[in-house]
Design an enzyme around this catalytic site. Structure first.
Site, PDB file in Angstrom:
ATOM      1  N   GLU A   1      -4.106   7.839   0.442  1.00 23.39           N
ATOM      2  CA  GLU A   1      -5.126   7.604  -0.587  1.00 23.39           C
ATOM      3  C   GLU A   1      -6.482   8.136  -0.132  1.00 23.39           C
ATOM      4  OE1 GLU A   1      -4.775   3.468  -1.830  1.00 23.39           O
ATOM      5  OE2 GLU A   1      -3.150   4.023  -3.183  1.00 23.39           O
TER       6      GLU A   1
ATOM      7  N   GLU B   1       4.366   5.841  -3.823  1.00 19.65           N
ATOM      8  CA  GLU B   1       4.103   4.405  -4.002  1.00 19.65           C
ATOM      9  C   GLU B   1       4.168   4.070  -5.481  1.00 19.65           C
ATOM     10  OE1 GLU B   1       0.624   2.577  -2.283  1.00 19.65           O
ATOM     11  OE2 GLU B   1       0.733   3.851  -0.507  1.00 19.65           O
TER      12      GLU B   1
END
Ligand code: BGP
Length: 475
Positions: free
Chosen positions: A179, A372
């Site tokens: 991220e 994810e």
């Protein structure tokens, strides 16, 4: 059939949320070890509160995780039983370089990860390694300002060389920074702190640039040292709708996307987007990029784009808009009246998933990897530890259906799909154990108490069938 042969079904975890064993095998102290469960967590993450290592008022979940450090064999056996083709995990930097500035790696740390990789390969499960998932040796933050240091790239290169050197012949799939758009959105996430706003902006841009160079270095060394390796970047999805169809609201979305896309654009295209350079100019920030650095970035773009997807949100240009604040992963906007929410207030939006898959593929024209996705909520186990989690199955099924449509109808190229927290782990955002994503239940509470026993939920068998049928059987 929509899902191509060799599609990489599996699950994902991160070191600081699962491993524990924080003082074993020569591991050093990391920033995440000082982040407590509860209301003080974000203050620590943002550098607004510093807790001493010997603090006894708080509970620090990264120190114990779910004890994957000792139980990885048992856990991997369960993943194999579900039929995983792929397992994503991250390396704790401080297991390899306890302080971060040593010149020689800690062999015991490398031994641990090699053992995990070997165990996966024994079952035919492809390891997918996140090289950095929110962690950094605390020593680098205390003594070098983290990514604020001119030596940061040298330290990171040592880390990459050690990891690739040991695992390069066994691991094909690698991710740079987890991220990265979230990590680089604030200087604090990079270990940079300054009182003065202008100085903070300048130092943040310099730190971000070092991270961009570290990404290019990862691709360069990864390709050099790991035969046949594929190196990808990893984006927090941050997908926002305009709250209304007013052009002003839509413009908010464009600005937000610019903020969130910069680090993916850099890694996918090999240069900074113009909107980013213009924004720095407006802030009076001067960024120096040498010819050599520009070449490194240009010549070492990523092979694929990976991302996390949990929820979408809404944005408005009107500060007095009559709408409730929404929850969400990493970024919070307004509640969407068309969508239901999880118990943690995250909007559930499977169609948004299809839209995002299209957007990312259209923008970069590189294969995507969903690394994810999942539902974080509380579970009620029976006396045998069994959880009837139809709600989780519904969430996953609805998302996998949209993934299938994106592949089949829209022609989006997708390499794989890994369910986040396939075994219950500690939440990154809150540090809670009660926010569970897993298909395997772990008996532990928010204080870290419990037997740590693993047991199967209903979703365990459901996912086993999904994988066995390569996504054809979602019932
Ligand atoms: C992402 C992170 C993960 C993770 C997940 C769910 O931001 O990459 O580490 O935990 O979100 O978030 P949370 O754990 O806060 O529910």
């Amino acid at each position: 059939m929509a899902f191509p042969d060799g599609f990489l079904w599996g699950g994902a975890i991160a070191a600081s949320q699962a491993e524990g064993g924080w003082q074993e095998g020569g591991r050093g102290v990391e920033n995440v070890d000082l982040m407590p469960v509860g209301p003080d967590r974000m203050a620590v993450a943002m550098g607004k509160l510093t807790l001493p290592l010997d603090d006894t008022e708080h509970v620090f979940p990264a120190r114990y995780g779910i004890d994957f450090y000792h139980r990885y064999k048992e856990d991997i056996a369960l993943f194999a039983e579900m039929g995983f083709k792929c397992f994503r995990f991250s390396i704790a930097w401080s297991r390899i370089f306890p302080n971060g500035d040593e010149t020689r790696p800690n062999e015991a740390g490398l031994d641990f990860y090699e053992a995990v990789v070997d165990e996966l390969l024994r079952y035919g499960i492809e390891p997918l390694i996140t090289i950095t998932h929110f962690d950094m040796p605390q020593h680098l933050i205390d003594h070098y300002d983290g990514w604020g240091s001119t030596r940061a790239n040298e330290f990171y290169r040592n880390y990459l060389t050690a990891v690739f050197g040991r695992l390069g012949n066994k691991v094909k799939w690698w991710l740079t920074f987890n991220e990265i758009n979230l990590m680089c959105s604030m200087g604090e996430g990079l270990g940079v702190f300054a009182e003065d706003k202008q100085e903070m902006a300048q130092r943040t841009a310099e730190a971000v640039h070092r991270v961009a160079l570290a990404c290019a270095d990862t691709v360069r060394l990864g390709h050099q040292m790991c035969p046949g390796a594929k190196v990808g970047c990893m984006k927090m999805s941050s997908f926002a709708y305009a709250y209304t169809c007013s052009p002003a609201d839509q413009l908010e979305v464009v600005k937000h996307d610019h903020d969130m896309d910069t680090m993916i654009d850099v890694q996918a295209r090999g240069y900074y987007p113009r909107y980013y350079l213009k924004a720095l100019e407006r802030k009076g920030v001067h960024l120096e990029i040498t010819e050599e650095e520009a070449r490194l970035m240009r010549e070492n773009t990523v092979d694929f784009i990976s991302f996390s997807y949990y929820n979408t949100t809404c944005l408005s240009a009107d500060p007095n808009v009559n709408a409730k604040k929404g929850g969400g992963n990493g970024f919070v906007g307004l509640q969407n009246p068309y969508l239901a929410e999880t118990a943690w207030g995250w909007a559930i939006d499977p169609v948004g998933f299809r839209i995002l898959l299209n957007q990312l593929y259209d923008r970069y024209n590189k294969p995507l990897f969903v690394v994810e996705n999942g539902l974080g909520t509380t579970d009620e186990p029976d006396e045998n530890g069994y959880v009837d989690d139809d709600y989780r199955i519904d969430y996953l099924r609805d998302h996998i259906e949209q993934l299938e449509t994106a592949i089949e109808e829209d022609g989006v190229e997708v390499l794989g799909y890994t369910v986040w927290g396939c075994i219950d782990i500690v939440s990154a955002g809150t540090g809670q154990m009660s926010k569970r994503y897993g298909m395997i239940y772990v008996d532990m509470d928010d204080e870290g108490k419990g037997s740590l026993r693993r047991s199967k939920k209903r979703s365990f068998d459901w996912y086993r069938k999904v994988i066995a049928s390569n996504g054809a059987d979602l019932q």
